[in-house]
Design a protein around this motif. Sequence first.
Motif: not given
Length: 492
Positions: A153-158, A168-172, A179-188, A251-255
Amino acid sequence: MKKPMQSSAGVETYEEPYRPQLHFTPESQWMNDPNGMVYYEGEYHLFYQYHPYSRQWGPMHWGHAVSEDMFAWKHLPIALAPDELGMIFSGSVVVDWEDSSGFFDGEDGLVAVYTSAKGDFQQQSIAYSVDRGRTWTKYEGNPVIPNPGKIDFRDPKVFYHDDSARWVMVLAAGQEVMFYTSEDLKTWEFASVFGAEYGAHGGVWECPDLLAFYVPGEENSKWVLQVDIGDGAAAGGSGGQYFLGNFDGKVFTADTAPEDVQWIDYGKDYYATQSFSDIPEMDGRRIWLAWMSNWQYANEVPTEPWRSAMSLPREVNVIKKENGRFQLTQLPAAEMEAYTGDIFIEKSVEIMQTTKQIICEQPSTPFKLEVSIPLDKKQPATFELFDNADAPGCEVKVNAEAGTISFDRAKMKMSSFHKDFPAVTTAPFDKSREMLKLLFVVDRSSVEIFINDGEQTMCNLILPENQSNYYISGKGSSEIHLKGEVMHSVWK
């Protein structure tokens, strides 16, 4: 002897065998994944996984360097060190332009989002800097995303998603991304998950990235989700894959079809790809780089006093092919041209022999070599770099009939240090073209190959013997055009 990049401690060290001249290396000790890549106030920041007490993987810190052009780097002190929550695993850095975090008294500043790892227990934490990344304060409310019960549960890219006005955070997470979302980078808040039935699953997924691209002629942006896998990549061992699709802020939707695997690079040594965040809009480029190694043998590559290098920074684009498919392309960042020097070869050569012929004396590394091969007669061609009567080099074979290019480092004497290193890697190319275009960027211990304007790439480490005279050789049955230019070292 030339001095290397400026040391934060003011200590002058000197060239060692295999020390790259164009690629980033730590001054000493172990390095792996690039982290926290961001552009801010005229500087590119490169953070990286770093063990300051050994040339093998160990308790992870964030090393740190800055550059004005992504090539000539200045080493800075360690940015983040382990704490009561554990080691500092991979992550990202963003510019909080509107002070959504409240850390900067209404001004802007840098926020790092990273994984805190204690044993197999991994959580997401943040830190902030008010002095252009020179010092960091860890948030007292860490972790900002506790572990939900997952081993990996690691490697957040924001990044900031303008349309939804949220971070938006994408996390392995295991063999998928969350995927997580936040308004303030502290609460996700958890948003969605992707990947359980898509792509390659030979190993754990790591180091994701998500980027939007403008494609000429297309009304909507095309999104690229990049994900690395720890095993089972195109060349064996660790490597990267990507998915093309759309992202709506949650949501990410692949082509592509679930079974369709698209590889970032076909070499053995291109892993943990990450992009620079906050490149100015007036620039508009997407630029990433990767760790030049493979987990099969990374801990044992015979270099000292450092171990591991980063790839060249690459400009990344998405194009639309004539068949309607979208294609990722990668080429060296334009800033590399500032280090281009004299031409050492520019001519057409007819290679007809079945035994190799010397094309030219190879310059001292680094250099770049552009090669054009007509494909009308589907004839083969082979090149050898670092060729020497007493020391076989690395071989590049073009199979025009099959539409493949292979890279073979198995004959190089130093390749024997590990059973998985003397490999032959193979990449496809579009054989319907009239001409095959290859760009080689050759450094002291690596060869990066860009095929047909970067439609495919192949990055491999090499370990040449310490010889004073090398040659570029060839054989086959084709007329080829070559242009080679010497590159200046980024070392000062």
